[in-house]
Design an enzyme around this catalytic site. Structure first.
Site, short mmCIF file in Angstrom:
data_model
loop_
_atom_site.label_atom_id
_atom_site.label_comp_id
_atom_site.label_asym_id
_atom_site.label_seq_id
_atom_site.Cartn_x
_atom_site.Cartn_y
_atom_site.Cartn_z
N LYS A 118 -11.48 -2.57 -3.30
CA LYS A 118 -12.22 -1.46 -3.21
C LYS A 118 -11.81 -0.23 -3.80
O LYS A 118 -12.47 0.41 -4.57
CB LYS A 118 -12.90 -0.99 -1.98
CG LYS A 118 -13.59 -2.07 -0.94
CD LYS A 118 -13.92 -1.24 0.27
CE LYS A 118 -14.14 -2.21 1.59
NZ LYS A 118 -12.69 -2.65 2.01
N LYS A 120 1.07 -1.19 -0.08
CA LYS A 120 -0.02 0.01 0.11
C LYS A 120 1.07 1.30 0.13
O LYS A 120 0.54 2.18 -0.41
CB LYS A 120 -1.07 0.10 1.25
CG LYS A 120 -2.12 -1.11 0.92
CD LYS A 120 -3.16 -0.62 1.61
CE LYS A 120 -4.48 -1.68 1.20
NZ LYS A 120 -5.32 -2.03 1.91
N LYS A 179 -4.75 -8.22 -6.13
CA LYS A 179 -6.02 -8.82 -5.61
C LYS A 179 -7.25 -7.67 -6.21
O LYS A 179 -6.78 -6.52 -6.34
CB LYS A 179 -5.86 -8.94 -4.14
CG LYS A 179 -6.10 -7.78 -3.39
CD LYS A 179 -6.05 -8.12 -1.81
CE LYS A 179 -6.39 -7.08 -0.84
NZ LYS A 179 -8.02 -6.85 -0.54
N1 AQP Z 1 -9.84 -9.72 -3.15
C1 AQP Z 1 -10.05 -10.36 -2.12
N2 AQP Z 1 -10.57 -11.62 -2.17
C2 AQP Z 1 -10.70 -12.21 -1.03
N3 AQP Z 1 -10.88 -11.67 0.09
C3 AQP Z 1 -10.82 -10.20 0.22
N4 AQP Z 1 -10.74 -9.26 1.11
C4 AQP Z 1 -10.53 -8.10 0.73
N5 AQP Z 1 -10.39 -8.22 -0.49
C5 AQP Z 1 -10.54 -9.54 -0.94
C6 AQP Z 1 -11.32 -9.86 2.50
O1 AQP Z 1 -12.40 -8.80 2.86
C7 AQP Z 1 -12.26 -8.47 4.35
C8 AQP Z 1 -12.34 -6.89 4.74
O2 AQP Z 1 -11.30 -6.29 4.08
P1 AQP Z 1 -11.03 -4.86 4.23
O3 AQP Z 1 -12.10 -4.12 3.62
O4 AQP Z 1 -11.03 -4.62 5.85
O5 AQP Z 1 -9.57 -4.66 3.77
P2 AQP Z 1 -8.61 -4.98 2.41
O6 AQP Z 1 -8.60 -6.21 2.62
O7 AQP Z 1 -7.70 -3.94 2.39
O8 AQP Z 1 -9.86 -4.85 1.45
P3 AQP Z 1 -9.90 -3.94 0.06
O9 AQP Z 1 -11.06 -3.95 -0.70
O10 AQP Z 1 -8.66 -4.12 -0.64
O11 AQP Z 1 -9.89 -2.32 0.64
P4 AQP Z 1 -9.08 -1.22 0.01
O12 AQP Z 1 -8.87 -1.04 -1.32
O13 AQP Z 1 -9.30 0.07 0.89
O14 AQP Z 1 -7.38 -1.64 0.76
C9 AQP Z 1 -10.93 -9.05 4.70
O15 AQP Z 1 -11.26 -10.63 5.47
C10 AQP Z 1 -10.37 -9.33 3.46
O16 AQP Z 1 -9.20 -10.47 3.71
#
Ligand code: AQP
Length: 341
Positions: A203, A116, A200
């Site tokens: 969001k 990140k 991956k």
């Molecule tokens: N691509 C993914 N595949 C499987 N699981 C995922 N999770 C996130 N992306 C994937 C799981 O969703 C839960 C919540 O995640 P989060 O929103 O707290 O943080 P993150 O993993 O950083 O999710 P994002 O969507 O990638 O958010 P941003 O872009 O803001 O950083 C967790 O259990 C995560 O593993």
């Protein structure tokens, strides 16, 4: 050694609207676990969202949208505790205590921070760096024993175990904090970006075309899968045939996650099929499974008073579990607490 009763904790951060990875890798699995023989606590981790800039107006809307996603997918506030993190101040308090337990060397090994922060590590917030200590606090504040997460969060749950073990050891409080287990299972624990199978799905990814949002309509879902990057080969007849084909593997995994089967079963069904057949089948399946959830999310989002009420009630329940554990932690560490009781 204290015997901890099984308790599940997990969270999703409101850093934007929910994407398919959040659903398949996390929320859908939370719903599947609900109602089993343990208490389940699910959180909208808004304090984590501000580790990168969030527009204050959008943060509130995203907090409600993630809550609507939990509810629409099937989390029942009568069976599980559902709340947003900032309404339980104990999270931030325990996070500070853990900042003083975790070691800088441990934080330096966190791959998500490296991903990140990228080349910009000097300019990102201190919170982004300290994030895993807050996540450890979220989990250990409830003496949670099991943490269902996507693959990307495994290292943070392992760090949580290290923090718990060091705390217990340093303060002679063996068994006070449990060493929680990450639960990473099912075919879609790492849903990949639709335009680049090496990243991956997120969001906050740059292009909307790289992810399926939980609020996308049927046409948008069909368009995104149609334009998803693949290779020219048809689907093989064994999973081994997908080695070295990350984009193809990702679409197969998504199909398996949505249809609640295994990638092997998907390959058996579609062996030899070209993308012209598989992608429309995947889009139809996604619309069938996600459509009712997004409709229900839209309905819930029209009643923000009800969402806010659910979160407030959940926060009361969460605090009733968290506060005694935080108080005990302060006592163990030797803080003077003469206001107590
Ligand atoms: N691509 C993914 N595949 C499987 N699981 C995922 N999770 C996130 N992306 C994937 C799981 O969703 C839960 C919540 O995640 P989060 O929103 O707290 O943080 P993150 O993993 O950083 O999710 P994002 O969507 O990638 O958010 P941003 O872009 O803001 O950083 C967790 O259990 C995560 O593993």
């Amino acid at each position: 050694m204290t015997n901890h009763t099984p308790r599940v904790f997990s969270g999703v951060k409101p850093s934007g609207g929910l994407q398919l990875g959040n659903y398949l890798g996390a929320i859908k699995r939370f719903v599947d676990m609900q109602g089993q023989d343990f208490e389940a606590i699910f959180c909208v981790v808004d304090l984590h969202a501000i580790t990168v800039w969030q527009d204050p107006k959008e943060l509130k809307a995203a907090t409600r949208e993630v809550t609507a996603g939990y509810l629409a997918a099937g989390i029942d506030p009568a069976k599980s505790v559902l709340f947003n993190q900032s309404q339980v101040p104990a999270h931030a308090e325990l996070a500070w205590l853990f900042n003083c337990v975790a070691r800088v060397g441990w934080m330096n090994r966190m791959t998500q921070f490296k991903d990140k922060a990228g080349k910009n590590a000097e300019k990102v917030s201190l919170g982004l760096y300290a994030y895993p200590a807050l996540m450890a606090a979220d989990i250990l504040l409830y003496h949670a024993t099991h943490v269902p997460v996507g693959e990307d969060q495994k290292q943070h749950v392992e760090l949580t175990r290290d923090i718990a073990a060091k705390f217990n050891h340093d303060y002679g409080a063996e068994g006070f904090f449990p060493l929680p287990e990450p639960i990473i299972d099912g075919p879609a624990t790492r849903v990949m970006n639709l335009r680049d199978g090496s990243k991956k799905m997120s969001k906050s990814g740059e292009s909307d075309m790289e992810r399926i949002n939980m609020t996308d309509d049927a046409d948008t879902i069909a368009k995104k899968f149609k334009k998803a990057r693949t290779d020219p080969e048809p689907l093989p007849d064994t999973l081994e045939g997908l080695k070295g084909r990350p984009e193809a593997r990702n679409l197969v995994d998504i199909y398996a996650g949505l249809s609640e089967t295994s990638p092997e079963a998907v390959i058996t069904e579609f062996a030899g099929a070209g993308w012209g057949k598989f992608k429309p089948a995947l889009a139809d399946l996604a619309v069938e499974k996600l459509g009712p959830i997004s409709e229900e999310m839209a309905r819930l989002m029209n009643d923000t008073v009800e969402i806010d009420r659910v979160l407030a009630q959940g926060a009361e329940k969460a605090e009733a579990i968290a506060q005694p554990i935080l108080d005990q932690t302060y006592d163990i560490m030797g803080f003077l607490r003469s206001r107590k009781g």
